[in-house]
Design a protein around this motif. Structure first.
Motif, PDB file in Angstrom:
ATOM      1  N   VAL A 441      -1.646   7.209   3.128  1.00  0.00           N
ATOM      2  CA  VAL A 441       0.097   7.112   3.525  1.00  0.00           C
ATOM      3  C   VAL A 441       0.639   5.673   3.497  1.00  0.00           C
ATOM      4  CG1 VAL A 441       0.342   6.668   5.468  1.00  0.00           C
ATOM      5  CG2 VAL A 441      -0.467   8.920   5.522  1.00  0.00           C
ATOM      6  N   ARG A 442      -0.478   4.837   3.630  1.00  0.00           N
ATOM      7  CA  ARG A 442      -0.197   3.199   3.280  1.00  0.00           C
ATOM      8  C   ARG A 442       0.565   3.842   2.198  1.00  0.00           C
ATOM      9  NH1 ARG A 442      -2.114  -1.210   0.916  1.00  0.00           N
ATOM     10  NH2 ARG A 442      -3.746   0.279   0.111  1.00  0.00           N
ATOM     11  N   LEU A 443      -0.058   3.806   1.003  1.00  0.00           N
ATOM     12  CA  LEU A 443       0.633   3.415  -0.229  1.00  0.00           C
ATOM     13  C   LEU A 443       1.737   4.007  -0.197  1.00  0.00           C
ATOM     14  CD1 LEU A 443      -2.474   4.699  -2.901  1.00  0.00           C
ATOM     15  CD2 LEU A 443      -1.438   2.008  -2.035  1.00  0.00           C
ATOM     16  N   ASN A 444       1.960   5.532   0.041  1.00  0.00           N
ATOM     17  CA  ASN A 444       3.499   5.494   0.295  1.00  0.00           C
ATOM     18  C   ASN A 444       4.497   4.779   0.523  1.00  0.00           C
ATOM     19  OD1 ASN A 444       2.532   8.588  -0.920  1.00  0.00           O
ATOM     20  ND2 ASN A 444       2.227   8.990   0.865  1.00  0.00           N
ATOM     21  N   GLU A 445       3.861   4.036   1.826  1.00  0.00           N
ATOM     22  CA  GLU A 445       4.890   2.846   2.881  1.00  0.00           C
ATOM     23  C   GLU A 445       4.918   1.748   1.940  1.00  0.00           C
ATOM     24  OE1 GLU A 445       2.802   2.755   6.332  1.00  0.00           O
ATOM     25  OE2 GLU A 445       3.049   4.051   7.292  1.00  0.00           O
ATOM     26  N   ASP A 446       3.683   1.679   0.864  1.00  0.00           N
ATOM     27  CA  ASP A 446       4.294   0.670   0.368  1.00  0.00           C
ATOM     28  C   ASP A 446       5.442   1.052  -1.107  1.00  0.00           C
ATOM     29  OD1 ASP A 446       2.481  -1.463   1.287  1.00  0.00           O
ATOM     30  OD2 ASP A 446       1.410  -0.973   0.101  1.00  0.00           O
ATOM     31  N   LEU A 447       5.230   2.091  -1.790  1.00  0.00           N
ATOM     32  CA  LEU A 447       6.494   2.197  -2.448  1.00  0.00           C
ATOM     33  C   LEU A 447       7.676   2.511  -1.555  1.00  0.00           C
ATOM     34  CD1 LEU A 447       6.518   3.625  -4.987  1.00  0.00           C
ATOM     35  CD2 LEU A 447       6.707   5.864  -4.242  1.00  0.00           C
ATOM     36  N   GLU A 448       8.102   2.667  -0.145  1.00  0.00           N
ATOM     37  CA  GLU A 448       9.177   2.785   0.320  1.00  0.00           C
ATOM     38  C   GLU A 448       9.959   1.422  -0.392  1.00  0.00           C
ATOM     39  OE1 GLU A 448       9.142   4.661   3.798  1.00  0.00           O
ATOM     40  OE2 GLU A 448       8.822   6.360   3.103  1.00  0.00           O
ATOM     41  N   HIS A 449       8.988   0.406   0.065  1.00  0.00           N
ATOM     42  CA  HIS A 449       9.139  -0.775   1.005  1.00  0.00           C
ATOM     43  C   HIS A 449       9.693  -1.468   0.031  1.00  0.00           C
ATOM     44  CE1 HIS A 449       9.247  -5.240   2.255  1.00  0.00           C
ATOM     45  NE2 HIS A 449       8.317  -5.460   1.415  1.00  0.00           N
ATOM     46  N   LYS A 450       8.918  -0.822  -1.775  1.00  0.00           N
ATOM     47  CA  LYS A 450       9.179  -1.883  -3.254  1.00  0.00           C
ATOM     48  C   LYS A 450      10.723  -1.295  -3.387  1.00  0.00           C
ATOM     49  CE  LYS A 450       4.802  -2.780  -4.128  1.00  0.00           C
ATOM     50  NZ  LYS A 450       4.014  -2.225  -5.588  1.00  0.00           N
ATOM     51  N   VAL A 451      11.151   0.276  -2.962  1.00  0.00           N
ATOM     52  CA  VAL A 451      12.074   0.681  -3.563  1.00  0.00           C
ATOM     53  C   VAL A 451      13.758  -0.091  -2.743  1.00  0.00           C
ATOM     54  CG1 VAL A 451      13.299   3.028  -3.005  1.00  0.00           C
ATOM     55  CG2 VAL A 451      11.600   3.301  -3.542  1.00  0.00           C
TER      56      VAL A 451
END
Length: 706
Positions: A441-451
């Motif tokens: 879940v945390r990785l998905n949030e990080d991915l959104e931040h990078k986008v």
């Protein structure tokens, strides 16, 4: 993997672990035993090699020291020969400078190519040889005086075994010779095509000037007598007035030198010494090296001095030690070749025997150790197999439960720490699954931040792209403005010329005024031609299609010739030109046509923008590395903000300077490109009072910029 091999592998994991442990224990022991033997052998070999290198280094130092002693000894032998020749030179100078002291008694002589001067009793006093069979009275007197050299010649030959002959040669080719049979004393040589003064032992001596106490050594040559190959020490005799009175020389045969020097000083069995002359040719070699020296690369010995005087080389499959050193007095190279096998044979043989004995003993000891170690390893492997089988069964059941979805499992093995740790790790594995889900879940949030960050970067890139588009639009506007200038400067004179022509054709111009208006039409056409020519020249200069042809000029007269056309008062319109030159004139490289055009452009610019009653000063300043040509006017000047654009195409400052004054705005641009082609600089400066100063700086011929 072949199926037959698969059948040989046990199916149970416990048995496989047992076999792996046995193989893992026994094979390393065997490998370690073999490596131990090889390592020991290599250490002994390295020790033996180091001892051999140490012995070799000691021998090399001894031989280098010995060779240097022999080089010094040979140099001393050569200096003794030089001393004999120099003594004869001093004696000869005294004889020919003080004829009153060394008087010549009345002598008669026999004629022919072999002359003999006879004393009062009829005995032969001096035996001489001429080139052509003639003997003038002055030459006869000089040759008679040469008899005083006889005691010195005979004494030096008896004292120095290397000297086989000494002789005196008169500048007219007459020779007085003393020693063993030689070409200098052989009457047959008198009929040779070349005179005696043409040989190297005479010509080499003439390189020594009066007052120089030196001796010249000839290169080795083949004598026509049984003396064979030889080399000669030679020096000139000058009288007190510096006049050449002849040459004194001493012959040293190669065989005598080998016998008296090399064979005496180099007696190592299997080794041999030799000499090379300054042309890197073989002069002399000991008899022991007649066959072997053919396989040597003699060039190697001239490189030894840069390598410490020593090198190893393979000659006919044999390792040899090469030594070399230069003889200071002659520049010859003394080489010495010693077989390396003879030098290090005893050391290498003892080292090999020691290595073989030690290796045999070590192999027996390591074999016994390996057998005992293998038995111990087998016992330990069985014990470990029994300890491992139970925990493995527990892990097998636990994995079966995990396959059923049970992740909360508690396993313990208190007797073995490693297995207990393994089972605790297994217990934590199920708990870790939940943690991994949270991590996902945390990785998905990080991915959104990078986008989001990438989106910001894309917006920044779009902004930069818009800026680049703005720059392109600005460049397009400049291009349109440039074409507008061209079309304006072409259209205006063309329209005026067309109006005049139409007026003439329509009959609106009286006939007596037609010629006047045709002249005006011609002027407009010339204006268009000049503009087209300037545009073409500027394009060729900017694209590098024009090749200048620079010539060397004296800067002062060169620039004065270029401004001579501006001394006409009519062309100046009431203005005055003052020429100043500062400093000593220097040389420059310049194309007269193109530099002349650049000079005309800046002078024309100064004249156009100066009042009719003003003065234009032309200054030629000679600086250390460049020549600066300055044109100083008294016009209205240029605004400071316009200075960077003065040399741009079609740029004109303001209406006061471009409305009523003719010009296309290309002259200064052309001047700038011409000066750049010459490696110079062009610039403009504001004067303290009125007007401005245009300057052209060209590098001085020979400077780094030129």
């Amino acid at each position: 993997m072949p199926k037959r091999f698969n059948r040989l592998i046990p199916k149970t994991l416990a048995v496989q672990i047992l076999l792996v442990m046995l193989v893992s224990a026994i094979v390393p022991l065997g490998v370690l035993g073999w490596l131990g033997i090889q390592t020991t052998r290599s250490h002994f070999d390295a020790y033996a090699s180091s001892q051999a290198r140490l012995v070799e280094r000691n021998y090399v130092e001894i031989y280098q020291s010995y060779l240097q002693e022999q080089v010094n000894a040979i140099d001393a032998e050569m200096k003794e020969v030089e001393h004999a020749v120099q003594s004869a030179v001093w004696e000869g100078k005294a004889i020919f400078s003080d004829r009153k002291r060394y008087s010549v008694p009345p002598l008669s002589f026999t004629e022919g190519q072999q002359w003999a001067l006879l004393d009062e009793r009829g005995n032969e006093a001096v035996s001489i040889l001429t080139d052509d069979g003639t003997l003038s009275q002055p030459v006869l007197q000089d040759m008679a005086l040469s008899q005083y050299l006889h005691p010195l010649f005979s004494g030096e030959i008896r004292r120095n075994p290397n000297i086989v002959a000494m002789y005196y040669i008169h500048p007219k080719g007459t020779t007085y010779y003393f020693g063993s049979p030689s070409a200098k004393g052989n009457p047959l040589n008198a009929s040779a095509d070349a005179p005696t003064t043409a040989y190297s032992f005479y010509r080499d001596a003439l390189s020594i000037l009066p007052g120089e106490e030196k001796v010249a050594w000839t290169k080795p040559y083949l004598d026509i007598t049984p003396n064979g190959r030889m080399f000669t020490a030679t020096a000139p005799i000058y009288d007190g007035q510096g006049q050449l009175k002849g040459v004194v020389a001493a012959d040293v045969t190669i065989d005598a030198f080998v016998r008296h020097v090399l064979d005496v000083r180099f007696r190592e069995p299997g080794a041999y010494a030799f000499l090379l002359d300054t042309d890197r040719k073989l002069m002399a070699v000991q008899h022991a090296g007649y066959k072997e020296i053919g396989g040597l690369d003699l060039q190697t010995f001239f490189e030894l001095e840069q390598e410490g005087g020593y090198r190893e080389a393979k000659v006919d499959g044999q390792a040899d030690m090469l030594f070399g050193g230069s003889v200071p007095s002659t520049g010859w190279l003394l080489g010495y070749v010693v077989p390396k096998e003879r030098l290090l044979y005893s050391v290498s043989r003892s080292s090999s025997e020691l290595t073989e004995k030690t290796g045999s003993r070590l192999f027996s000891q390591l074999t016994l150790i390996s057998v005992v170690s293998a038995a111990i390893c087998f016992t330990l492997a069985v014990f470990l197999w029994l300890r491992i089988s139970k925990p493995l069964k527990m892990l097998k059941g636990a994995f079966h439960e995990m396959g059923s979805g049970q992740f909360q499992i508690e396993l313990r093995e208190p007797r073995t720490r490693e297995f207990d740790q393994l089972m605790q790790t297994f217990n934590r594995m199920s708990a870790r699954i939940g943690e991994l889900m949270d991590e996902q879940v945390r990785l998905n949030e990080d991915l959104e931040h990078k986008v989001e960050e990438r989106t910001v970067e894309l917006n920044r890139a779009n902004t930069e792209l818009r800026d680049r588009v703005g720059e392109l639009v600005q460049m397009e506007n400049w291009r349109k403005k440039w074409f507008t200038h061209i079309s304006h400067d072409l259209k205006t004179p063309a329209a005026v010329a067309k109006g005049f022509i139409d007026a003439i054709l329509d009959g609106k111009i009286p006939d007596d005024q037609t010629g006047k208006y045709l002249i005006k039409v011609t002027e407009r056409i010339q204006t268009i031609n000049r503009l087209v020519r300037d545009l073409n020249d500027l394009s060729l200069l900017e694209t590098g299609q024009i090749r200048i042809q620079p010539e060397r000029h004296d800067a002062g007269p060169f620039f004065r010739r270029l401004i001579a056309k501006w001394t006409d008062p009519i062309s100046l319109g009431g203005r005055a030109i003052i020429v100043e030159e500062n400093g000593q004139s220097a040389q420059i490289l310049a194309d007269p046509h193109y530099i002349g055009r650049a000079v005309n452009n800046i002078i024309e610019n100064a004249v156009k923008y100066s009042p009719s009653d003003s003065t234009v000063t032309v200054s030629i300043d000679h600086e250390p590395d460049r020549v600066v040509f300055r044109v100083i006017d008294q016009g209205a000047g240029i605004p400071a903000e316009s200075l960077p654009y003065v040399f741009d195409s079609f740029y004109r400052v303001d209406k006061s300077r471009n409305s009523s004054i003719p010009g296309s705005g290309l002259g200064l641009s052309i001047a700038r490109e011409i000066v750049r082609l010459h490696g110079g600089d062009i610039g403009v400066e504001l004067n303290a009072g009125h007007g401005c100063t245009f300057l052209i700086a060209l590098p001085v011929d020979g400077s780094e910029e030129a």
